[in-house]
Design an enzyme around this catalytic site. Sequence first.
Site, PDB file in Angstrom:
ATOM      1  CB  SER A 138      -0.899   0.006   1.239  1.00  0.00           C
ATOM      2  OG  SER A 138      -1.537   1.251   1.413  1.00  0.00           O
ATOM      3  CE1 TYR A 182      -3.849  -1.794   4.710  1.00  0.00           C
ATOM      4  CE2 TYR A 182      -3.552   0.525   4.184  1.00  0.00           C
ATOM      5  CZ  TYR A 182      -3.723  -0.782   3.778  1.00  0.00           C
ATOM      6  OH  TYR A 182      -3.752  -1.071   2.440  1.00  0.00           O
ATOM      7  CE  LYS A 224      -1.734  -4.413   3.197  1.00  0.00           C
ATOM      8  NZ  LYS A 224      -1.972  -5.669   2.462  1.00  0.00           N
TER       9      LYS A 224
END
Length: 327
Positions: A117, A141, A145
């Site tokens: 991402s 988040y 990643k």
Amino acid sequence: MAILVTGGAGYIGSHMVLKLLDQNEDVIVLDDLSTGHEWAVPKGVPFYRADVADQNALAEVFSRHDIEAVLHFAGAIIVQESVEDPLRYYLQNACKSRTLVEFMVSRRVPHFVYSSSAAVYGAPGMEPVRETAPYDPQSPYGTSKLVAEWMLRDVAASNPAFRYAALRYFNVAGADPLMRSGQSSRVSTHLIKIAAEAALGKRKGLQIFGDDFPTPDGTCVRDYIHVADLIDVHYRTLEYLRSGGASLVANCGYGSGYSVRQVIDAVKAVSGVDFEVFIAGRRPGDAAMIVADPGLARKTLGWSPGYEDLELIVAHAIEWERRLTER
């Protein structure tokens, strides 16, 4: 030889399955259906309903099928949810990826494509961001990643036969041009999907979170990539790894962006519906602008977009949303 697609019943994973079938590849799907739908898996494709870290399920999949590559889409993706429950995100995106990769290494499966991402960059500034930009994730988040990317880097360094690609998505939108799949999430968090829902009367308008950013119209600017173009990057990446290409990290975007207001205006224009829009306060961690520099994907993978048009992306999203109502 077969390709294992984790999360293959979800939004992006289901499009990958369709692409692989279109290319006459043998495909296996593993998905726990926490966010995906079994109807999104085409008939005839072997489907295993299981968690991606379920070792019994993985043992069954890898023993029954001669797998040459894994395309890993399974994961958790909602930024605000990650802030509220960071441990879940480290489990889903880092720890479970580790279990899957360990299984691959033990069985000498050589190719791995990871859904990463642009969140690893945080708030990179007002210029298109390159893969060499500093890391500064603003949420669990994004950090989860990045942790998974670092793990892949280290595994590849210690196992020369294992090569991977981490593809950093910007904002994915739209639907399969043939309307075989689209964004069918039970909880809508993506702007274009939410706006499509508003246009079709599924919700009462939508909110703009902040209109005082240092952008031309005061709203956030993002790089929106059509899901079909994103999947083309994935398939080209798979072929690149198959041909002996070295491990790589690449941005997936167009190199230009649209503001929240521009997206809303496009949805209104395409749908012909003037739905309500409300201004709310900024959300923590929202960057003014995040736009990709996609030069590496274009040069190394020979990729060029085929659906780089906001109104086309919006039209496909709205048409899919309309068909989803009929399911």
